[in-house]
Scaffold this motif. Structure first.
Motif, PDB file in Angstrom:
ATOM      1  N   ARG A 283       0.820  -1.217   0.000  1.00 51.61           N
ATOM      2  CA  ARG A 283       0.000   0.000   0.000  1.00 51.61           C
ATOM      3  C   ARG A 283       0.855   1.269   0.000  1.00 51.61           C
TER       4      ARG A 283
ATOM      5  N   LYS B 221      -7.145   0.930  15.045  1.00 47.51           N
ATOM      6  CA  LYS B 221      -6.579  -0.354  14.606  1.00 47.51           C
ATOM      7  C   LYS B 221      -5.377  -0.809  15.417  1.00 47.51           C
TER       8      LYS B 221
ATOM      9  N   ASP C 279      -0.642  -2.166  14.671  1.00 43.98           N
ATOM     10  CA  ASP C 279      -0.513  -2.620  13.286  1.00 43.98           C
ATOM     11  C   ASP C 279      -1.103  -1.649  12.281  1.00 43.98           C
TER      12      ASP C 279
ATOM     13  N   LEU D  68      -1.681  -1.232   7.668  1.00 45.60           N
ATOM     14  CA  LEU D  68      -3.043  -1.376   7.140  1.00 45.60           C
ATOM     15  C   LEU D  68      -3.435  -0.154   6.315  1.00 45.60           C
ATOM     16  N   ASP D  69      -4.665  -0.148   5.865  1.00 49.80           N
ATOM     17  CA  ASP D  69      -5.161   0.937   5.023  1.00 49.80           C
ATOM     18  C   ASP D  69      -5.518   2.133   5.894  1.00 49.80           C
ATOM     19  N   GLU D  70      -4.602   3.073   6.013  1.00 48.84           N
ATOM     20  CA  GLU D  70      -4.793   4.279   6.816  1.00 48.84           C
ATOM     21  C   GLU D  70      -4.502   5.490   5.940  1.00 48.84           C
TER      22      GLU D  70
END
Length: 359
Positions: free
Chosen positions: A56, A329, A332, A336-338
């Motif tokens: 990502r 979240k 982690d 992740l998608d942040e």
């Protein structure tokens, strides 16, 4: 030479690169991985089949844009994905591995090996060093050990020392490995076995620290799974099944001795302790531009620890920006998608590139 006073006769470094190094060799970014990460940051791991752990963030047009930057990611010293570690040949006898005899290593040792890799490419100064969690510790070590060798540093969800609570969680995992009958005092490979149950428990324990209560509640709550009533003592709660999956999948890709070695390296990390208790003293020679990123629900490396680093950098007259990303979240979150985190990282690198003449 290692911090413990011992020397390794030779070191192998497994690494991957993405993008193209420019003629001036001024666009290189070193990405440092976390505890159980590897060098396959932006591509499928050929051994495990797992996707790149930061796809990502790293790639063409991504926040770390491989159309613009030359990205290097290496497996750390002590790892088990090709770099020298406990699973490596010891060299004293054919087929003999280091095992538990592998010397004690530190985060600083890992970074010294990375410096040698950077020099291998003929790079005198990195544009940036970026890492999350243990990778953030490495980024901090880079800034302290080799301040003249990096233009920017981005420690994400990191701390300048490992807290007593974090050491305690690591110790539970290590004791689980030691207690596994298949551990064989660290020489399990010679016996053709692996301490899978102990390593799985270690991973399950650690994984709990990587997520927040909110994230676990949102994903699992108190949902039952494969339950036949109150008499069922098997996989009754969905969160139990999830943790068991995390443990069982981990043992197929990671070495127990490497886990022992790397967790101890994290435990030993203490920048202030290395400089007579003065964190600002550690950063006195730091010339890099810093971006510190924390996440609001991270209780493993909480925001307060990043703020302490920011204050120490301010006291050392360093150029520092600090952002706390609102996320439920947990630790982690950086994997992740942040979107807010990704936008922050992109903006920082764009600004640094403009100032450094790379834009």
């Amino acid at each position: 030479m290692l911090d413990c006073g011992r020397a390794l006769p030779s070191v192998t470094v497994a690494y991957r690169t993405y993008g193209t190094l420019n003629a001036a060799k001024s666009n290189a970014i070193m990405i440092c991985h976390a505890l159980t990460g590897d060098q396959y940051v932006a591509e499928q791991n050929p051994e495990t089949g797992r996707p790149g752990w930061w796809e990502r963030v790293v790639g063409p047009g991504a926040p770390i844009d491989t159309d613009k930057y030359f990205v290097i990611c290496s497996n750390v010293l002590g790892g088990c994905m090709g770099s020298t570690g406990p699973r490596s040949p010891r060299g004293e006898a054919p087929g003999e591995l280091w095992g538990r005899d592998f010397p004690v290593i530190t985060i600083h040792d890992m970074v010294r090996v990375q410096k040698r890799l950077v020099e291998h490419f003929g790079i005198r100064k990195l544009f940036a060093v970026i890492g999350g969690s243990m990778g953030g510790m490495q980024a901090l070590s880079w800034a302290v050990q080799y301040p003249e060798m990096l233009y920017a540093a981005v420690p994400i969800a990191a701390a300048y020392y490992h807290s007593a609570q974090n050491i305690a969680f690591h110790e539970i995992g290590r004791q689980a490995i030691f207690a596994d009958p298949a551990f064989c005092n660290g020489h399990y490979w010679a016996q053709g076995v692996r301490p899978e149950r102990g390593l799985a428990v270690a991973r399950m324990t650690a994984h709990i620290t990587y997520v927040s209560e909110e994230a676990l509640t949102r994903k699992f709550g108190r949902k039952l799974q494969n339950a036949e009533g109150l008499s069922a003592l098997g996989e009754q709660f969905a969160v139990e099944s999830y943790l068991q999956y995390q443990g069982s999948s981990f043992v197929t890709r990671f070495d127990a001795n490497s886990y022992l070695s790397i967790t101890r390296a994290m435990d030993l990390f203490d920048l202030a302790g290395d400089h007579e208790g003065g964190l600002s003293q550690a950063f006195r020679g730091a010339s890099a531009r810093f971006l510190l990123v924390s996440f609001s629900s991270d209780w493993l490396f909480p925001t307060a620890q990043s703020r302490t680093i920011a204050r120490a950098l301010n006291h050392a007259a360093a150029n520092v920006s600090f952002v706390e990303v609102q996320s439920d979240k947990g630790h982690d979150a950086f994997l992740l998608d942040e979107p807010d985190f990704h936008a922050t990282l992109r903006g920082f690198l764009v600004g640094c590139a403009e100032h450094a003449g790379l834009a």
